[in-house]
Motif scaffolding. Structure first.
Motif, mmCIF file in Angstrom:
data_model
loop_
_atom_site.group_PDB
_atom_site.id
_atom_site.type_symbol
_atom_site.label_atom_id
_atom_site.label_comp_id
_atom_site.label_asym_id
_atom_site.label_seq_id
_atom_site.Cartn_x
_atom_site.Cartn_y
_atom_site.Cartn_z
ATOM 1 N N VAL A 72 -4.931 3.256 -0.440
ATOM 2 C CA VAL A 72 -3.844 2.418 -0.950
ATOM 3 C C VAL A 72 -3.003 1.935 0.220
ATOM 4 O O VAL A 72 -2.544 2.739 1.034
ATOM 5 C CB VAL A 72 -2.945 3.198 -1.936
ATOM 6 N N ALA A 73 -2.817 0.624 0.311
ATOM 7 C CA ALA A 73 -1.957 0.056 1.351
ATOM 8 C C ALA A 73 -0.642 -0.373 0.712
ATOM 9 O O ALA A 73 -0.619 -0.864 -0.421
ATOM 10 C CB ALA A 73 -2.642 -1.137 2.003
ATOM 11 N N VAL A 74 0.442 -0.167 1.446
ATOM 12 C CA VAL A 74 1.781 -0.517 0.946
ATOM 13 C C VAL A 74 2.182 -1.838 1.590
ATOM 14 O O VAL A 74 2.046 -1.997 2.802
ATOM 15 C CB VAL A 74 2.797 0.578 1.343
ATOM 16 N N PHE A 75 2.645 -2.795 0.792
ATOM 17 C CA PHE A 75 3.138 -4.048 1.382
ATOM 18 C C PHE A 75 4.518 -4.383 0.840
ATOM 19 O O PHE A 75 4.921 -3.930 -0.223
ATOM 20 C CB PHE A 75 2.145 -5.210 1.170
ATOM 21 N N GLU A 76 5.242 -5.172 1.629
ATOM 22 C CA GLU A 76 6.615 -5.505 1.271
ATOM 23 C C GLU A 76 6.635 -6.600 0.213
ATOM 24 O O GLU A 76 5.904 -7.584 0.315
ATOM 25 C CB GLU A 76 7.351 -5.976 2.522
ATOM 26 N N THR A 77 7.462 -6.459 -0.789
ATOM 27 C CA THR A 77 7.667 -7.540 -1.752
ATOM 28 C C THR A 77 9.112 -8.011 -1.627
ATOM 29 O O THR A 77 9.891 -7.436 -0.857
ATOM 30 C CB THR A 77 7.367 -7.059 -3.184
#
Ligand SMILES: [Zn+2]
Ligand SMILES: [Zn+2]
Length: 279
Positions: A129-134
């Protein structure tokens, strides 16, 4: 089935997507095959068996179910769950659970792991799982589940099984990792959240929000509040490569029929057949 928090269900490419999402009401999703869920605006009794949850942000419609879920797992003698949430919120969320523990007098036992954009979490050998900015009114993140497989490097394609084995035993890496973007979940975001993380447009399944649809709603205002409008999708029609785009989080001011009617009328063909309205 126990009549409690509602949810819809849809199968695609070997994944079952279950969830519910309306703006200001509640959002929660899970994919049993991946053994994970996103957001805990409430917690359907049936979702209790999923032990890993990824929270996008701390608005109540996305996390109010957290203490309920944690307490239920303990009551049902299940192992403490793992909750991933934006790093800045971990201490306060812990405090919240401590207060709930005092009021409810039931142990709130879970592992909380703070995450930040750019980070990766290994779920299993096959999934990361990769975390990205929203982009929302408070700090928020989205999550991408990548599928990874090891493939034999091209330069070794002509070799026999025995030769490959000898190379491997000799310590030569004979495979390389191939990643496929499997499923992206944005939570609440303005279009910049998608635009700044191009893999979201490539994910086999994209679960996202389309909070507003009526023509007279002003888009600058919607973006300022960290949400998306139907017209944002139309503008980006060529960018979406997803097989399935699930749109939820519709404003409570719309009835189900109105959402279907307006979206069906306005979406271009190539998008309409891949968009599933979550109502
Ligand atoms: Zn929301
Ligand atoms: Zn929100």
């Amino acid at each position: 089935m126990l009549d409690n928090a509602p949810f819809l269900s849809h199968k695609h490419a070997g994944l079952t997507i279950e969830g519910y999402s309306r703006a200001a009401v509640q959002s929660y999703w899970r994919i049993p095959e991946l053994k994970l869920g996103f957001d805990l605006g409430a917690q359907p009794w049936e979702f209790m068996g999923t032990a890993s949850w990824f929270l996008t942000h701390m608005h109540l419609d996305h996390m109010a179910g957290l203490p309920v879920y944690v307490a239920r797992r303990r009551m049902m003698k299940m192992a403490p769950p793992t909750i991933y949430l934006p790093e800045y919120a971990v201490d306060d969320a812990r405090r919240l659970l401590q207060i709930m523990q005092r009021l409810d007098r039931g142990r709130q036992n879970c592992e909380m792991i703070g995450v930040k954009p750019g980070q990766e979490i290994e779920l299993s050998r096959e999934h990361v799982v990769a975390v990205f900015e929203t982009t929302h009114t408070i700090p928020s993140v989205g999550y991408m589940v990548w599928e990874r497989r090891n493939k034999l490097k091209e330069e070794y394609h002509g070799l026999t099984g025995e030769q490959i084995r000898d190379l491997r035993l000799g310590g030569t890496p004979v495979t390389r990792e191939i990643r496929t973007p499997l499923l992206a979940y944005t939570g609440d975001t303005s279009p910049a959240g998608l635009d700044n993380y191009p893999p979201a447009y490539e994910a086999k399944v994209l679960i996202t929000e389309m909070s507003f649809i009526r023509a007279k709603h002003r888009r600058e205002k919607i973006h300022k509040f960290g949400h998306m409008h139907l017209d944002d999708f139309i503008e980006r029609a060529d960018r979406f490569k997803n097989e399935l785009i699930i749109c939820g989080h519709f404003s409570t001011r719309y009835g189900d029929d109105e959402v279907r009617r307006i979206v069906d009328a306005k979406l271009p063909d190539n998008l309409r057949k891949r968009v599933k309205l979550w109502i």
